[in-house]
Design a protein around this motif. Structure first.
Motif, PDB file in Angstrom:
ATOM      1  N   ARG A  12       0.813  -1.313   0.111  1.00  0.00           N
ATOM      2  CA  ARG A  12      -0.068  -0.046  -0.105  1.00  0.00           C
ATOM      3  C   ARG A  12       0.906   1.186  -0.140  1.00  0.00           C
ATOM      4  O   ARG A  12       0.630   2.200  -0.592  1.00  0.00           O
ATOM      5  N   GLU A  50      -8.761  -3.584  -3.955  1.00  0.00           N
ATOM      6  CA  GLU A  50      -8.741  -2.361  -2.995  1.00  0.00           C
ATOM      7  C   GLU A  50      -8.651  -1.199  -4.037  1.00  0.00           C
ATOM      8  O   GLU A  50      -9.274   0.063  -3.703  1.00  0.00           O
ATOM      9  N   CYS A  51      -7.762  -1.193  -4.992  1.00  0.00           N
ATOM     10  CA  CYS A  51      -7.632   0.001  -5.643  1.00  0.00           C
ATOM     11  C   CYS A  51      -9.022   0.141  -6.578  1.00  0.00           C
ATOM     12  O   CYS A  51      -9.501   1.207  -7.086  1.00  0.00           O
ATOM     13  N   LYS A  80     -12.076  -0.360  -5.817  1.00  0.00           N
ATOM     14  CA  LYS A  80     -12.934   0.230  -4.997  1.00  0.00           C
ATOM     15  C   LYS A  80     -12.693   1.731  -4.899  1.00  0.00           C
ATOM     16  O   LYS A  80     -13.982   2.325  -4.896  1.00  0.00           O
ATOM     17  N   ARG A  81     -11.691   2.353  -5.091  1.00  0.00           N
ATOM     18  CA  ARG A  81     -11.476   3.599  -4.997  1.00  0.00           C
ATOM     19  C   ARG A  81     -11.550   4.202  -6.506  1.00  0.00           C
ATOM     20  O   ARG A  81     -11.830   5.277  -6.750  1.00  0.00           O
ATOM     21  N   LEU A  82     -11.048   3.659  -7.410  1.00  0.00           N
ATOM     22  CA  LEU A  82     -10.967   3.960  -8.859  1.00  0.00           C
ATOM     23  C   LEU A  82     -11.975   3.772  -9.626  1.00  0.00           C
ATOM     24  O   LEU A  82     -12.087   4.115 -10.901  1.00  0.00           O
ATOM     25  N   LYS A  84      -5.968   9.524  -4.491  1.00  0.00           N
ATOM     26  CA  LYS A  84      -6.964   8.833  -3.694  1.00  0.00           C
ATOM     27  C   LYS A  84      -6.224   7.672  -2.776  1.00  0.00           C
ATOM     28  O   LYS A  84      -7.067   7.097  -2.030  1.00  0.00           O
ATOM     29  N   PHE A  85      -5.086   7.902  -2.587  1.00  0.00           N
ATOM     30  CA  PHE A  85      -4.277   6.762  -1.827  1.00  0.00           C
ATOM     31  C   PHE A  85      -3.243   7.370  -1.029  1.00  0.00           C
ATOM     32  O   PHE A  85      -2.549   6.740  -0.246  1.00  0.00           O
ATOM     33  N   TRP A 120      -2.680   5.893   2.146  1.00  0.00           N
ATOM     34  CA  TRP A 120      -1.703   4.551   2.403  1.00  0.00           C
ATOM     35  C   TRP A 120      -0.310   5.041   2.591  1.00  0.00           C
ATOM     36  O   TRP A 120       0.508   4.035   2.432  1.00  0.00           O
TER      37      TRP A 120
END
Length: 323
Positions: free
Chosen positions: A83, A112-113, A115-117, A138-139, A142
């Motif tokens: 992350r 996980e990526c 979910k955000r992108l 957006k990370f 992390w």
């Protein structure tokens, strides 16, 4: 020879990289870069054996990521480190590629990526996955913090061995050490420095060399160990040279290559310990009980004894190395 995921993505026209420098983050020594322009590639690596392999191959290598057009994250086994690498890639690059094996958790990072992108292009091949996206903020959550002191009282960081607790084998080894130790000591594969405290507490110790191949662990060790008798080495313990030879060595050698158990690593550490010790030298070592190290110890030392252990570990004392 089968193409790598990266070469497949590039050759099939599925992945088009922006012009400019390309940083490859934590690639193993055998990572395939044949699809990339050599003049554009730079390697970011904190594991000393892989660092030197890339350096010897003629590539520019650094421990820290600098501003680049593309960052390729080679997913490590440690999830928190993976992350942190994605966050760093987004902070320093315009375009991010993530490549890794399923056994190292690449599918978890991919989910996980997404979910955000949202939907992301990807290729699955060779028991792994590669995917890519434009850098984004957006990370940011992390991002890895600097080394932090845990509940156990030691500084650790994402990606170091036993970052959440003191390793049980190392504790067992520390308890088995005699009240007095030889003058010139070393710890092979010292990690973040736990064994240094128990060693330095013993009578007779005049110097202690901590030899560790992971730069993240060395940084933590320097925070955990401030005794002036200590010297830190970012180095491969299996290739290290010592002049003069050490009088005593302690070690809790690694036995994994990725997720696979590999007893040959521990055997190589034993052979290195014998090489680095003076003729009168002594070794104290802990190992998982199921690992077959007795034969190698007997080949490398004239005297070998088990001086402690439990259901999970064995503690060995060996002396008089055989050349």
């Amino acid at each position: 020879m089968s193409q790598s995921r990266l070469s497949t993505a590039l050759d099939d026209g599925l992945l088009s990289l922006p012009q400019g420098k390309i940083a490859i983050m934590r690639p193993t020594a055998t990572y395939d870069v044949s699809g990339l322009s050599r003049d554009h590639v730079q390697v970011v690596q904190g594991f000393y054996p892989d660092y030197t392999a890339w350096e010897n191959a003629g590539y520019p290598v650094a421990q820290e990521l600098a501003k680049v057009a593309v960052a390729i994250v080679v997913v490590p086994r440690a999830k928190a480190l993976a992350r942190a690498m994605v966050a760093a890639a987004c902070a320093y690059a315009d375009f991010v590629v993530v490549d890794g094996q399923k056994t190292d958790g690449v599918d978890s990072v991919f989910k996980e990526c997404r979910k955000r992108l949202g939907a992301l292009p990807s290729i699955t091949k060779g028991h792994g996955r590669i995917f890519w996206f434009a850098a984004t903020d957006k990370f940011e959550d992390w991002t890895a913090p600097p080394p932090e002191k845990g509940a156990h009282g030691y500084y650790t960081a994402a990606g170091v061995f036993s970052d959440g607790a003191v390793d049980a084998g190392s504790m067992l080894l520390a308890a088995a050490l005699p009240p007095k130790l030889p003058a010139r000591m070393a710890d092979l594969g010292a990690g973040w420095g736990y064994l240094a405290g128990p060693v330095l507490e013993r009578k007779g110790v005049q110097s202690l060399d901590l030899i560790e191949s992971e730069a993240l662990s060395v940084a933590c060790a320097k925070l955990n160990v401030t005794d002036p008798r200590v010297t830190f080495h970012w180095a491969d313990a299996t290739q290290f040279q010592a002049t003069p030879a050490f009088d005593g060595i302690v070690m809790n050698p690694p036995f994994h290559a990725g997720r696979a158990s590999d007893p040959s690593l521990g055997r190589t550490f034993i052979q290195s310990a014998a090489r680095l010790l003076a003729p009168h030298g002594k070794l104290w070592m802990v190992a998982n009980r199921h690992l077959p190290y007795e034969t190698t110890l007997s080949e490398c030392f004239r005297n070998v004894d088990i001086i402690g252990g439990n259901g999970a570990f064995k503690v060995f004392h060996a002396n008089r190395p055989q050349r």
